[in-house]
Design an enzyme around this catalytic site. Structure first.
Site, PDB file in Angstrom:
ATOM      1  N   GLY A   7       0.804  -1.229   0.000  1.00  0.00           N
ATOM      2  CA  GLY A   7       0.000   0.000   0.000  1.00  0.00           C
ATOM      3  C   GLY A   7       0.827   1.264   0.000  1.00  0.00           C
ATOM      4  N   GLY A  10      -0.371   4.857   0.028  1.00  0.00           N
ATOM      5  CA  GLY A  10      -1.164   5.336   1.161  1.00  0.00           C
ATOM      6  C   GLY A  10      -0.416   6.333   2.043  1.00  0.00           C
ATOM      7  N   ILE A  12      -0.006   6.419   5.448  1.00  0.00           N
ATOM      8  CA  ILE A  12       0.909   5.875   6.459  1.00  0.00           C
ATOM      9  C   ILE A  12       2.110   5.220   5.782  1.00  0.00           C
ATOM     10  CG2 ILE A  12       1.155   4.162   8.308  1.00  0.00           C
ATOM     11  CD1 ILE A  12      -1.757   4.715   9.083  1.00  0.00           C
ATOM     12  N   ARG A  33      -1.785  -0.432  -6.358  1.00  0.00           N
ATOM     13  CA  ARG A  33      -2.757  -0.983  -7.325  1.00  0.00           C
ATOM     14  C   ARG A  33      -2.936  -0.055  -8.511  1.00  0.00           C
ATOM     15  NH1 ARG A  33      -8.614  -0.586  -4.231  1.00  0.00           N
ATOM     16  NH2 ARG A  33      -8.196   1.367  -3.155  1.00  0.00           N
ATOM     17  N   LYS A 170     -10.847  -4.692  10.465  1.00  0.00           N
ATOM     18  CA  LYS A 170      -9.527  -4.610  11.090  1.00  0.00           C
ATOM     19  C   LYS A 170      -9.360  -5.691  12.157  1.00  0.00           C
ATOM     20  CE  LYS A 170      -6.819  -2.063  10.149  1.00  0.00           C
ATOM     21  NZ  LYS A 170      -5.841  -2.290   9.027  1.00  0.00           N
ATOM     22  N   VAL A 198      -4.995   8.568  12.686  1.00  0.00           N
ATOM     23  CA  VAL A 198      -3.642   9.025  12.360  1.00  0.00           C
ATOM     24  C   VAL A 198      -3.698  10.355  11.608  1.00  0.00           C
ATOM     25  CG1 VAL A 198      -1.459   8.401  11.274  1.00  0.00           C
ATOM     26  CG2 VAL A 198      -2.904   6.611  12.259  1.00  0.00           C
ATOM     27  N   SER A 216      -8.409   9.801   7.284  1.00  0.00           N
ATOM     28  CA  SER A 216      -8.229  10.346   8.636  1.00  0.00           C
ATOM     29  C   SER A 216      -7.897  11.841   8.606  1.00  0.00           C
ATOM     30  CB  SER A 216      -7.174   9.555   9.414  1.00  0.00           C
ATOM     31  OG  SER A 216      -5.977   9.425   8.678  1.00  0.00           O
TER      32      SER A 216
HETATM   33  P1  NDP Z   1      -4.780   5.168   2.802  1.00  0.00           P
HETATM   34  O1  NDP Z   1      -6.143   5.087   2.260  1.00  0.00           O
HETATM   35  O2  NDP Z   1      -4.004   6.408   2.605  1.00  0.00           O
HETATM   36  O3  NDP Z   1      -3.924   3.930   2.293  1.00  0.00           O
HETATM   37  C1  NDP Z   1      -4.484   2.661   2.114  1.00  0.00           C
HETATM   38  C2  NDP Z   1      -3.612   1.865   1.154  1.00  0.00           C
HETATM   39  O4  NDP Z   1      -4.212   0.580   0.918  1.00  0.00           O
HETATM   40  C3  NDP Z   1      -3.501   2.531  -0.218  1.00  0.00           C
HETATM   41  O5  NDP Z   1      -2.251   2.224  -0.774  1.00  0.00           O
HETATM   42  C4  NDP Z   1      -4.615   1.865  -1.001  1.00  0.00           C
HETATM   43  O6  NDP Z   1      -4.437   1.916  -2.399  1.00  0.00           O
HETATM   44  C5  NDP Z   1      -4.490   0.436  -0.482  1.00  0.00           C
HETATM   45  N1  NDP Z   1      -5.749  -0.300  -0.649  1.00  0.00           N
HETATM   46  C6  NDP Z   1      -6.918  -0.061  -0.013  1.00  0.00           C
HETATM   47  N2  NDP Z   1      -7.857  -0.937  -0.416  1.00  0.00           N
HETATM   48  C7  NDP Z   1      -7.274  -1.742  -1.329  1.00  0.00           C
HETATM   49  C8  NDP Z   1      -7.722  -2.848  -2.105  1.00  0.00           C
HETATM   50  N3  NDP Z   1      -8.980  -3.295  -2.023  1.00  0.00           N
HETATM   51  N4  NDP Z   1      -6.843  -3.448  -2.957  1.00  0.00           N
HETATM   52  C9  NDP Z   1      -5.563  -2.992  -3.060  1.00  0.00           C
HETATM   53  N5  NDP Z   1      -5.078  -1.963  -2.332  1.00  0.00           N
HETATM   54  C10 NDP Z   1      -5.916  -1.342  -1.482  1.00  0.00           C
HETATM   55  O7  NDP Z   1      -4.946   4.855   4.361  1.00  0.00           O
HETATM   56  P2  NDP Z   1      -3.918   4.939   5.571  1.00  0.00           P
HETATM   57  O8  NDP Z   1      -2.540   5.093   5.107  1.00  0.00           O
HETATM   58  O9  NDP Z   1      -4.486   5.893   6.516  1.00  0.00           O
HETATM   59  O10 NDP Z   1      -4.117   3.484   6.192  1.00  0.00           O
HETATM   60  C11 NDP Z   1      -3.150   2.466   6.067  1.00  0.00           C
HETATM   61  C12 NDP Z   1      -3.448   1.385   7.070  1.00  0.00           C
HETATM   62  O11 NDP Z   1      -3.501   1.934   8.382  1.00  0.00           O
HETATM   63  C13 NDP Z   1      -4.788   0.674   6.866  1.00  0.00           C
HETATM   64  O12 NDP Z   1      -4.577  -0.687   7.168  1.00  0.00           O
HETATM   65  C14 NDP Z   1      -5.677   1.310   7.918  1.00  0.00           C
HETATM   66  O13 NDP Z   1      -6.708   0.455   8.323  1.00  0.00           O
HETATM   67  C15 NDP Z   1      -4.671   1.515   9.039  1.00  0.00           C
HETATM   68  N6  NDP Z   1      -5.047   2.529  10.009  1.00  0.00           N
HETATM   69  C16 NDP Z   1      -5.217   3.825   9.597  1.00  0.00           C
HETATM   70  C17 NDP Z   1      -5.565   4.788  10.517  1.00  0.00           C
HETATM   71  C18 NDP Z   1      -5.731   6.209  10.122  1.00  0.00           C
HETATM   72  O14 NDP Z   1      -6.294   6.971  10.908  1.00  0.00           O
HETATM   73  N7  NDP Z   1      -5.259   6.636   8.955  1.00  0.00           N
HETATM   74  C19 NDP Z   1      -5.803   4.443  11.928  1.00  0.00           C
HETATM   75  C20 NDP Z   1      -5.545   3.058  12.256  1.00  0.00           C
HETATM   76  C21 NDP Z   1      -5.184   2.147  11.309  1.00  0.00           C
HETATM   77  P3  NDP Z   1      -4.939   3.213  -3.246  1.00  0.00           P
HETATM   78  O15 NDP Z   1      -3.960   4.326  -2.950  1.00  0.00           O
HETATM   79  O16 NDP Z   1      -4.889   2.762  -4.651  1.00  0.00           O
HETATM   80  O17 NDP Z   1      -6.316   3.541  -2.753  1.00  0.00           O
END
Ligand code: NDP
Length: 343
Positions: A7, A10, A12, A33, A170, A198, A216
């Site tokens: 990811g 994303g 984080i 992706r 989760k 976060v 977030s």
């Molecule tokens: P983001 O949405 O910024 O990042 C999520 C990442 O996962 C992206 O790279 C996204 O790809 C990828 N992704 C999501 N769904 C799919 C899917 N179905 N298939 C393939 N790739 C997928 O979120 P965060 O960085 O905030 O979150 C990262 C992790 O941290 C997650 O596991 C979240 O549950 C956890 N978390 C986050 C918190 C927060 O407040 N932010 C708090 C606690 C936990 P794409 O960029 O293409 O969408």
């Protein structure tokens, strides 16, 4: 040493990638992706230690296999952050949108690791405080949440709304990892990182120019879009922590695997609520007078009216002070303002 980081597009994960690459101790294989987003990340880092591979859909249980067949022997560490964290669109269902990708993603990469990554030392999963909270007890001041807590949310409740659907996804994904550890007799160490909401800066400034940020940080961005005098909902609160501290917590186990073996880490700098956010936002000179004020000071004592968060063990293991909520919100906002000004 090589880290397989899922990811990487994303919020984080980009902060994790930045810290890993800045340390110059690691090579990173990131998954994305979207080719377009991947290109953006590659162009930002411009670093030979970073490779990005395509993983289209986490819901596919074999999504990681081809990369593990290719790179498996080189992988020393896995950091699995990818999981859906967004609002469900009208035509999506909660099982398909949240639960399947979260659970199949976590189990798929874990199984691939056991099968194809013989040199793996540590597996870090980005879990969440969502897999620890019991929402029916959060307003009970005698209740204590700690590193052993598990969210008892049921599938029926999960299907009732987005928040519960996400919490369930989760919980199930993290549980699946701990169960597979025993079932498959995994030889590597495992740590779960369980942050509250976060906040903090995006690694790539451009990301802060989007009309909406990651889910977030959008809590803050939405409040910046309010108008003076507007009423703001204050019926939702929770734990919060800065992304730079969250990223660091993912990397500490790679540096000290035995110390973090089998640990779940609760990352929390303070409880947040919309009113607390508004109070911080209205103390920023560039923002003051331009947004809603709500009812200042009414969430100053959130901690004393909610369940106790006992994460002493986490804080002792990590051994660093967390960035304050005020600083984290200010840094989130200052980046948004800076990007708007340079557009
Ligand atoms: P983001 O949405 O910024 O990042 C999520 C990442 O996962 C992206 O790279 C996204 O790809 C990828 N992704 C999501 N769904 C799919 C899917 N179905 N298939 C393939 N790739 C997928 O979120 P965060 O960085 O905030 O979150 C990262 C992790 O941290 C997650 O596991 C979240 O549950 C956890 N978390 C986050 C918190 C927060 O407040 N932010 C708090 C606690 C936990 P794409 O960029 O293409 O969408």
């Amino acid at each position: 040493q090589t880290v397989f980081l899922t990811g990487i597009t994303g919020f984080i994960a980009q902060n994790i990638a930045k810290q890993l690459l800045d340390s110059k101790k690691f090579k990173v294989i990131g998954t994305a992706r979207s080719e377009e987003k991947a290109k953006h990340v590659t162009e930002y880092f411009k670093n030979d230690d970073l490779t990005i591979v395509s993983v289209k859909e986490l819901g596919d249980p074999t999504a990681f296999d081809e990369h593990f067949i290719k790179f498996g022997k080189d992988i020393d560490f896995i950091i699995h952050t990818a999981s859906p964290f967004a609002a469900v669109a009208a035509n999506d269902d909660i099982d398909e949108f949240f639960i399947k990708p979260a659970v199949n993603g976590a189990t798929g990469i874990f199984k691939a690791a056991v099968k194809y990554a013989p040199n793996l030392k540590h597996f870090v999963i980005t879990a969440s405080f969502a897999s620890m909270i019991d929402v029916t007890k959060d307003k009970d001041t005698t209740h204590v949440f700690n590193e052993n807590s598990w969210n008892p949310v049921s599938h029926d409740v999960a299907l009732s709304n987005d928040v519960m659907g996400y919490f369930y996804s989760k919980t199930l994904a993290e549980k699946a990892v701990w169960d597979l550890q025993k079932e498959l007799d995994a030889k590597f160490n495992i740590t779960a990182i369980n942050p509250g909401l976060v906040l903090g800066p995006q690694v790539i400034d451009n990301a802060a120019s989007a009309s909406s940020l990651n889910f977030s940080c959008e809590f803050i961005n939405n409040l910046l879009k309010t108008k003076p005098g507007e009423e703001v909902a204050t019926d939702f609160d929770g734990l919060a922590v800065d992304v730079r501290d969250v990223a660091r917590a993912h990397i500490e186990p790679l540096l000290n695997s035995e110390k973090f073996k089998d640990q779940r880490l609760i990352l929390n700098t303070a409880r947040f609520g919309n009113q607390l956010f508004l109070d911080i936002l209205n103390s920023i000179p560039e923002v003051k007078g331009k947004i809603a004020v709500g009812h200042p000071g009414t969430e100053d004592n959130l901690e004393s009216t909610r369940a106790v968060i006992d994460n002493k063990k986490t804080n002792e293991l990590l051994g660093y002070n967390l960035i304050s909520l005020k600083q984290s919100v200010e840094d989130t906002v200052n980046q948004i303002i800076k990007v708007k000004e340079t557009k």
